[in-house]
Design a protein around this motif. Sequence first.
Motif, PDB file in Angstrom:
ATOM      1  N   ALA A 151       5.326  -8.018   7.745  1.00  0.00           N
ATOM      2  CA  ALA A 151       4.821  -6.984   6.828  1.00  0.00           C
ATOM      3  C   ALA A 151       3.332  -7.177   6.575  1.00  0.00           C
ATOM      4  O   ALA A 151       2.562  -6.207   6.563  1.00  0.00           O
ATOM      5  N   LEU A 152       2.920  -8.408   6.387  1.00  0.00           N
ATOM      6  CA  LEU A 152       1.508  -8.713   6.138  1.00  0.00           C
ATOM      7  C   LEU A 152       0.649  -8.351   7.345  1.00  0.00           C
ATOM      8  O   LEU A 152      -0.476  -7.864   7.194  1.00  0.00           O
ATOM      9  N   GLN A 153       1.177  -8.581   8.538  1.00  0.00           N
ATOM     10  CA  GLN A 153       0.428  -8.298   9.761  1.00  0.00           C
ATOM     11  C   GLN A 153       0.537  -6.830  10.174  1.00  0.00           C
ATOM     12  O   GLN A 153      -0.094  -6.408  11.140  1.00  0.00           O
ATOM     13  N   GLY A 154       1.357  -6.042   9.462  1.00  0.00           N
ATOM     14  CA  GLY A 154       1.520  -4.639   9.803  1.00  0.00           C
ATOM     15  C   GLY A 154       2.260  -4.412  11.107  1.00  0.00           C
ATOM     16  O   GLY A 154       2.019  -3.420  11.804  1.00  0.00           O
ATOM     17  N   GLN A 155       3.200  -5.300  11.432  1.00  0.00           N
ATOM     18  CA  GLN A 155       3.937  -5.203  12.688  1.00  0.00           C
ATOM     19  C   GLN A 155       5.271  -4.490  12.458  1.00  0.00           C
ATOM     20  O   GLN A 155       6.308  -5.118  12.223  1.00  0.00           O
ATOM     21  N   GLY A 156       5.215  -3.174  12.563  1.00  0.00           N
ATOM     22  CA  GLY A 156       6.368  -2.349  12.230  1.00  0.00           C
ATOM     23  C   GLY A 156       7.590  -2.596  13.083  1.00  0.00           C
ATOM     24  O   GLY A 156       8.719  -2.639  12.568  1.00  0.00           O
ATOM     25  N   GLU A 157       7.422  -2.769  14.379  1.00  0.00           N
ATOM     26  CA  GLU A 157       8.572  -2.989  15.254  1.00  0.00           C
ATOM     27  C   GLU A 157       9.282  -4.296  14.907  1.00  0.00           C
ATOM     28  O   GLU A 157      10.517  -4.375  14.920  1.00  0.00           O
ATOM     29  N   ASN A 173       7.587 -15.379  -1.733  1.00  0.00           N
ATOM     30  CA  ASN A 173       6.723 -16.426  -1.196  1.00  0.00           C
ATOM     31  C   ASN A 173       6.259 -17.367  -2.296  1.00  0.00           C
ATOM     32  O   ASN A 173       6.763 -17.323  -3.426  1.00  0.00           O
ATOM     33  N   ASP A 174       5.290 -18.220  -1.996  1.00  0.00           N
ATOM     34  CA  ASP A 174       4.851 -19.223  -2.966  1.00  0.00           C
ATOM     35  C   ASP A 174       4.225 -18.616  -4.214  1.00  0.00           C
ATOM     36  O   ASP A 174       4.111 -19.280  -5.246  1.00  0.00           O
ATOM     37  N   ASP A 175       3.792 -17.364  -4.128  1.00  0.00           N
ATOM     38  CA  ASP A 175       3.218 -16.674  -5.282  1.00  0.00           C
ATOM     39  C   ASP A 175       4.228 -15.778  -5.985  1.00  0.00           C
ATOM     40  O   ASP A 175       3.891 -15.108  -6.960  1.00  0.00           O
ATOM     41  N   GLY A 176       5.456 -15.746  -5.470  1.00  0.00           N
ATOM     42  CA  GLY A 176       6.488 -14.912  -6.073  1.00  0.00           C
ATOM     43  C   GLY A 176       6.504 -13.486  -5.571  1.00  0.00           C
ATOM     44  O   GLY A 176       7.163 -12.627  -6.164  1.00  0.00           O
ATOM     45  N   ASN A 177       5.772 -13.206  -4.477  1.00  0.00           N
ATOM     46  CA  ASN A 177       5.730 -11.853  -3.934  1.00  0.00           C
ATOM     47  C   ASN A 177       6.769 -11.672  -2.826  1.00  0.00           C
ATOM     48  O   ASN A 177       7.093 -12.616  -2.105  1.00  0.00           O
ATOM     49  N   THR A 178       7.234 -10.429  -2.675  1.00  0.00           N
ATOM     50  CA  THR A 178       8.174 -10.092  -1.605  1.00  0.00           C
ATOM     51  C   THR A 178       7.427  -9.398  -0.464  1.00  0.00           C
ATOM     52  O   THR A 178       6.223  -9.144  -0.539  1.00  0.00           O
ATOM     53  N   ALA A 179       8.178  -9.012   0.565  1.00  0.00           N
ATOM     54  CA  ALA A 179       7.589  -8.312   1.708  1.00  0.00           C
ATOM     55  C   ALA A 179       6.965  -6.979   1.294  1.00  0.00           C
ATOM     56  O   ALA A 179       6.035  -6.506   1.949  1.00  0.00           O
ATOM     57  N   LEU A 180       7.444  -6.375   0.200  1.00  0.00           N
ATOM     58  CA  LEU A 180       6.880  -5.097  -0.243  1.00  0.00           C
ATOM     59  C   LEU A 180       5.418  -5.260  -0.624  1.00  0.00           C
ATOM     60  O   LEU A 180       4.563  -4.451  -0.231  1.00  0.00           O
ATOM     61  N   TRP A 181       5.110  -6.278  -1.408  1.00  0.00           N
ATOM     62  CA  TRP A 181       3.722  -6.556  -1.797  1.00  0.00           C
ATOM     63  C   TRP A 181       2.868  -6.765  -0.549  1.00  0.00           C
ATOM     64  O   TRP A 181       1.756  -6.231  -0.435  1.00  0.00           O
ATOM     65  N   LEU A 182       3.382  -7.531   0.411  1.00  0.00           N
ATOM     66  CA  LEU A 182       2.605  -7.869   1.597  1.00  0.00           C
ATOM     67  C   LEU A 182       2.395  -6.662   2.504  1.00  0.00           C
ATOM     68  O   LEU A 182       1.358  -6.538   3.164  1.00  0.00           O
ATOM     69  N   ALA A 183       3.353  -5.748   2.527  1.00  0.00           N
ATOM     70  CA  ALA A 183       3.155  -4.497   3.259  1.00  0.00           C
ATOM     71  C   ALA A 183       2.060  -3.663   2.595  1.00  0.00           C
ATOM     72  O   ALA A 183       1.291  -2.974   3.279  1.00  0.00           O
ATOM     73  N   CYS A 184       1.972  -3.738   1.265  1.00  0.00           N
ATOM     74  CA  CYS A 184       0.894  -3.043   0.552  1.00  0.00           C
ATOM     75  C   CYS A 184      -0.458  -3.686   0.867  1.00  0.00           C
ATOM     76  O   CYS A 184      -1.472  -2.985   0.968  1.00  0.00           O
ATOM     77  N   SER A 186      -1.262  -4.942   3.705  1.00  0.00           N
ATOM     78  CA  SER A 186      -1.602  -4.469   5.050  1.00  0.00           C
ATOM     79  C   SER A 186      -1.944  -2.978   5.077  1.00  0.00           C
ATOM     80  O   SER A 186      -2.350  -2.465   6.121  1.00  0.00           O
ATOM     81  N   ARG A 187      -1.764  -2.293   3.949  1.00  0.00           N
ATOM     82  CA  ARG A 187      -2.050  -0.857   3.818  1.00  0.00           C
ATOM     83  C   ARG A 187      -1.183  -0.004   4.750  1.00  0.00           C
ATOM     84  O   ARG A 187      -1.588   1.074   5.178  1.00  0.00           O
ATOM     85  N   ASP A 188      -0.006  -0.478   5.072  1.00  0.00           N
ATOM     86  CA  ASP A 188       0.852   0.236   6.019  1.00  0.00           C
ATOM     87  C   ASP A 188       1.899   1.040   5.251  1.00  0.00           C
ATOM     88  O   ASP A 188       2.936   0.507   4.842  1.00  0.00           O
ATOM     89  N   ALA A 189       1.628   2.330   5.063  1.00  0.00           N
ATOM     90  CA  ALA A 189       2.545   3.176   4.294  1.00  0.00           C
ATOM     91  C   ALA A 189       3.900   3.292   4.977  1.00  0.00           C
ATOM     92  O   ALA A 189       4.932   3.363   4.300  1.00  0.00           O
ATOM     93  N   GLU A 194       9.742   1.989   4.862  1.00  0.00           N
ATOM     94  CA  GLU A 194      10.921   1.386   5.491  1.00  0.00           C
ATOM     95  C   GLU A 194      11.539   0.316   4.604  1.00  0.00           C
ATOM     96  O   GLU A 194      12.768   0.202   4.509  1.00  0.00           O
ATOM     97  N   LEU A 195      10.716  -0.478   3.953  1.00  0.00           N
ATOM     98  CA  LEU A 195      11.236  -1.517   3.068  1.00  0.00           C
ATOM     99  C   LEU A 195      11.924  -0.902   1.851  1.00  0.00           C
ATOM    100  O   LEU A 195      12.965  -1.393   1.399  1.00  0.00           O
ATOM    101  N   ILE A 196      11.350   0.167   1.331  1.00  0.00           N
ATOM    102  CA  ILE A 196      11.978   0.858   0.206  1.00  0.00           C
ATOM    103  C   ILE A 196      13.323   1.436   0.630  1.00  0.00           C
ATOM    104  O   ILE A 196      14.334   1.295  -0.070  1.00  0.00           O
ATOM    105  N   ALA A 197      13.359   2.077   1.808  1.00  0.00           N
ATOM    106  CA  ALA A 197      14.601   2.662   2.310  1.00  0.00           C
ATOM    107  C   ALA A 197      15.660   1.592   2.548  1.00  0.00           C
ATOM    108  O   ALA A 197      16.862   1.852   2.404  1.00  0.00           O
TER     109      ALA A 197
END
Length: 263
Positions: A151-157, A173-184, A186-189, A194-197
């Motif tokens: 998610a952080l790298q913006g690798q959708g596949e 993660n170590d800061d308490g964030n999930t993949a949703l935060w990390l997708a944000c 990466s600015r990948d809408a 997909e994570l929300i769905a």
Amino acid sequence: MATTERIPYQCLSAAEAAALIRAEPDLKLFDVRDLHSYQQEHLDGAMHLSEDRLPLWLGRLPKEAPVLVYCYHGNSSKTFAQTFSDFRFARVYSVDGGYRPLATALAAPAAPEPTADLSPALAAFLLDWDFDPKDLNARRLHGLTPLMRAALQGQGEIVRELLALGVDLHARNDDGNTALWLACVSRDAGLVRELIAAGIELDNRNDAGSTALMYTASSDRPELLELLLEAGADPQVRNFDDMRAVELAASRACLKLLRHTAA
């Protein structure tokens, strides 16, 4: 002078703790939230534990008994876990993220171990980032799982394949964030959608009490802010500085989207 070796406790993700609970019928579960929260809801078999009752349990339980402690967000449980360890309990665990992610992980089916061949792209991704292909929920650098890293790298596949394999959506993660935060980040809408769905928690609060909605407001990402609001993210959540997303808005565009929450 002889020194006493300190027995460390172990921090587990919600998915790891859920797997342990399923595998260890003799595991002693302790809920160290306030009594009112415990009475409203708690894990089956969990016993309420407060500081004044801790000495009772320290003296009652055999030292070989495995102990797992959870709280609200994974902070207070570490203090209790360390105390059990200091009293020479051999197997002590604290749950990162606390009660809500753990309850969610227990309610979901256990994430299957991948039995089918991984795609070449996913296999290469796991190798590049030193992930274990046999444990797709294992955390590595900065506490990131493969899903978080993708998610952080913006690798959708890669994200889509991991979701299809049933990885833990709620790992932090170590800061308490999930993949949703990390997708944000990466600015990948598309990834955010997909994570929300897939059912990721919209209002997860990290170790500073901040949500993904707060992050998108404070980092001037109005397109993601709008997406999260449409999905039902709560703009009234406050961080540990008692601030909401509207009070953190970094631009007029973000403030305009949140203006209805200012009252």
